[in-house]
Design a protein around this motif. Structure first.
Motif, PDB file in Angstrom:
ATOM      1  N   ILE A 216       0.806  -1.127   0.094  1.00 49.77           N
ATOM      2  CA  ILE A 216       0.078  -0.079   0.121  1.00 49.77           C
ATOM      3  C   ILE A 216       1.044   1.231  -0.095  1.00 49.77           C
ATOM      4  O   ILE A 216       0.610   2.196  -0.817  1.00 49.77           O
ATOM      5  N   ALA A 217       1.946   1.321   0.793  1.00 45.69           N
ATOM      6  CA  ALA A 217       2.819   2.315   0.982  1.00 45.69           C
ATOM      7  C   ALA A 217       3.422   2.670  -0.438  1.00 45.69           C
ATOM      8  O   ALA A 217       3.274   4.033  -0.695  1.00 45.69           O
ATOM      9  N   TRP A 218       4.120   1.936  -1.008  1.00 51.76           N
ATOM     10  CA  TRP A 218       4.764   2.424  -2.429  1.00 51.76           C
ATOM     11  C   TRP A 218       3.802   2.440  -3.457  1.00 51.76           C
ATOM     12  O   TRP A 218       3.831   3.503  -4.396  1.00 51.76           O
ATOM     13  N   VAL A 219       2.624   1.997  -3.541  1.00 45.01           N
ATOM     14  CA  VAL A 219       1.716   2.140  -4.448  1.00 45.01           C
ATOM     15  C   VAL A 219       0.936   3.434  -4.379  1.00 45.01           C
ATOM     16  O   VAL A 219       0.785   4.159  -5.410  1.00 45.01           O
ATOM     17  N   ALA A 220       0.520   3.605  -3.120  1.00 43.53           N
ATOM     18  CA  ALA A 220      -0.087   4.928  -2.977  1.00 43.53           C
ATOM     19  C   ALA A 220       0.653   6.248  -3.193  1.00 43.53           C
ATOM     20  O   ALA A 220       0.414   7.207  -3.766  1.00 43.53           O
ATOM     21  N   SER A 221       2.217   6.174  -2.579  1.00 40.96           N
ATOM     22  CA  SER A 221       3.126   7.228  -2.646  1.00 40.96           C
ATOM     23  C   SER A 221       3.395   7.525  -4.171  1.00 40.96           C
ATOM     24  O   SER A 221       3.284   8.548  -4.703  1.00 40.96           O
ATOM     25  N   LEU A 222       3.530   6.209  -5.016  1.00 39.24           N
ATOM     26  CA  LEU A 222       4.009   6.470  -6.414  1.00 39.24           C
ATOM     27  C   LEU A 222       2.710   6.915  -7.164  1.00 39.24           C
ATOM     28  O   LEU A 222       3.047   7.937  -8.131  1.00 39.24           O
ATOM     29  N   GLN A 223       1.367   6.451  -6.961  1.00 40.43           N
ATOM     30  CA  GLN A 223       0.283   7.021  -7.488  1.00 40.43           C
ATOM     31  C   GLN A 223      -0.002   8.516  -7.549  1.00 40.43           C
ATOM     32  O   GLN A 223      -0.023   9.357  -8.294  1.00 40.43           O
TER      33      GLN A 223
END
Length: 520
Positions: A216-223
């Motif tokens: 969740i952390a990397w997908v949310a921050s990247l998006q």
């Protein structure tokens, strides 16, 4: 055999139960993928009604896709924890609830929260719809099952803009979400009646919480970084810089954790399989380009050609004609064909379509606008099923649900990222072309002086009004040139990724059979 159930699973459905069960599962799939694109043509209207920019309105699409991508890897764990049929029905009912919340949203933050919920609960729908359909058909008809699934999965994004445009113009944008309510309730009810005696066993299993939170952390921050980058001037902004650092660190941690965890939430070891690696990268990049173009095309048609929402939707609707016609044909020819050849033909077809679009002008007529969209239905029909067959071929039955979940995660997240990158690229190329055109627009250029004088005469206007008209025309032209660059680059990308298909090998084993890839 249903790849998600053990040996000795119920026999394939027949008669009225087969027809109703297939219809219910197809409707649930259609409803899900429809919502990934139905808002495309409504974004200008939604943005205007909620008092936000079109760029912010685009988050309605990208945040849904990102949330959907994150929840897909949970499907395997949830299926074992809840049971396949119960999970599918609950996912549909929660999708209906979140659709109602989307329609009721009074402002953008509430709408985005509802869309995140909607995308999250939709995660199990795609992989479970594939599993239920494969379990409904006799094994020798698995190609037909996947072809039917592909037809509903491709018609959704195609019908979405046309339906969304008609609803937005005729009623209110809220109804693009409300229409899910009757469809979803019907699909959930019929699915439960037909499939409840085919439920899979439920077990208490540990959840890889660390893996989930890092995902969740990397997908949310990247998006968020991709969505906000253009507005905040990318890495000149400390916010974007911080998001980039969080995305990089959390992604690195996610990779290390998942590769060393005994029961990971995402089985990254699947990427050691050559077919899974090549097929997943190919379908993800292709879908990023395909879906990104599906988002920005209606925006240009409405914003710069002056089409209504419904007309912009109708321009994209012909894409479905060949998709629907060729889907059953593909189910028959796939067992006797090499999926790599079919996927290559699809990529060549996409490249040809985008090359045609790269020659659009600001005065493009409706026929020239629609023709590439009509032809695009041919490669769209050849797109999903052969690549899915390649991805799953050679895998043992117990690995297929995890592989389908991971490949769908990669594809859907790539679609969200591709939309953000294409919107940014279009904006950057438009700025570049505007600067180049403005270089020629000065009092020392006699052509420019004559053009302004001619405008004054033609419009019977003052010099300032003539210049304003000229600036508007220049902006329209720069936007068109920027979009042409995106179309041209899209064509090149489809050619460049063809070798990925041929890094794979003809499918053998259980996975190929389950995927309908037998006969390679």
């Amino acid at each position: 055999m249903n790849p998600s159930t053990p040996a000795g699973s119920p026999a394939p459905l027949s008669g009225a139960r087969f027809a109703l069960g297939t219809l219910a599962v197809a409707l649930a799939t259609f409803m899900n993928v429809l919502d990934s694109s139905i808002a495309n043509v409504a974004i200008p209207t939604i943005s205007g009604n909620l008092g936000v920019s079109v760029d912010e309105g685009t988050w309605v699409i990208t945040l849904f896709a990102a949330a959907n991508a994150v929840s897909i890897p949970l499907t395997g764990w949830l299926t074992q924890r809840v049971g396949q049929v119960k999970l599918f029905v609950w996912a549909i009912l929660l999708f209906v609830l979140s659709s109602w919340l989307c329609g009721m949203a009074p402002n953008l933050p509430v709408l985005l929260a509802a869309r995140i919920l909607q995308g999250a609960v939709a995660g199990p729908l795609v992989p479970l719809s594939q599993a239920l359909l494969l379990g409904s058909f006799p094994k020798q008809k698995s190609s037909s099952a996947l072809a039917l699934w592909a037809m509903t999965a491709t018609v959704g994004p195609i019908a979405g803009p046309a339906l969304g445009g008609w609803i937005t113009d005729s009623y209110s944008w809220s109804w693009i979400f409300y229409i899910n309510i009757p469809v979803g309730l019907f699909a959930a009810g019929v699915t439960w009646v037909v499939y409840r005696d085919r439920e899979t066993p439920a077990f208490k299993l540990p959840l890889d919480k660390v893996g989930l939170f890092s995902l969740i952390a990397w997908v949310a921050s990247l998006q968020i970084m991709l969505d906000k980058g253009k507005d905040l001037d990318w890495f000149n902004s400390p916010v974007i810089l911080a998001l980039g650092v969080v995305a990089a660190i959390s992604f690195a941690f996610f990779l290390i954790w998942e590769l060393t965890e005994a029961k990971p939430i995402v089985d990254l070891r699947l990427f050691t399989q050559r077919n899974f690696l090549g097929g997943t990268i190919a379908i993800s990049v292709a879908y990023a380009v395909f879906f990104g173009n599906l988002v920005i095309l209606p925006q240009w048609i409405q914003g710069f050609l002056g089409y209504r929402s419904v007309d912009a939707g109708l321009v994209t609707a012909p894409l479905g004609i060949f998709s629907v016609i060729l889907a059953p044909v593909l189910g028959k020819i796939m067992p006797r064909s090499d999926s790599r050849i079919l996927a290559t033909l699809a990529f060549l077809g996409f490249a040809g379509v985008f090359f045609m679009r790269s020659h659009y002008t600001t005065g493009v007529d409706p026929f020239t606008l629609v023709l590439p969209t009509l032809l695009q239905g041919i490669p769209t029909a050849l797109f999903f099923t052969p690549l899915t067959a390649i991805i799953l071929s050679g895998l043992p039955p117990e690995k297929i649900p995890a592989a389908a979940g991971l490949s769908n995660f990669a594809r859907i997240f790539a679609g969200a990222a591709g939309t953000s990158l294409m919107s940014t690229g279009w904006n950057d190329r438009t700025i570049l072309h505007h600067a180049r055109l403005v270089e020629q627009a000065n009092v020392n250029n006699p052509t420019f002086v004559d053009a302004v004088a001619s405008l004054q005469t033609a419009l019977n206007a003052s010099p300032s009004k003539a210049l304003a008209f000229f600036e508007t025309s220049l902006n329209t032209q720069a936007t068109m040139l920027g979009l042409n660059d995106i179309f041209w680059l899209s064509a090149v990308i489809f050619i460049v990724i063809i070798p990925l298909i041929w890094l794979t090998k003809p499918g053998k084993g259980a996975g190929a059979g389950a995927a309908g890839a037998g006969g390679h």
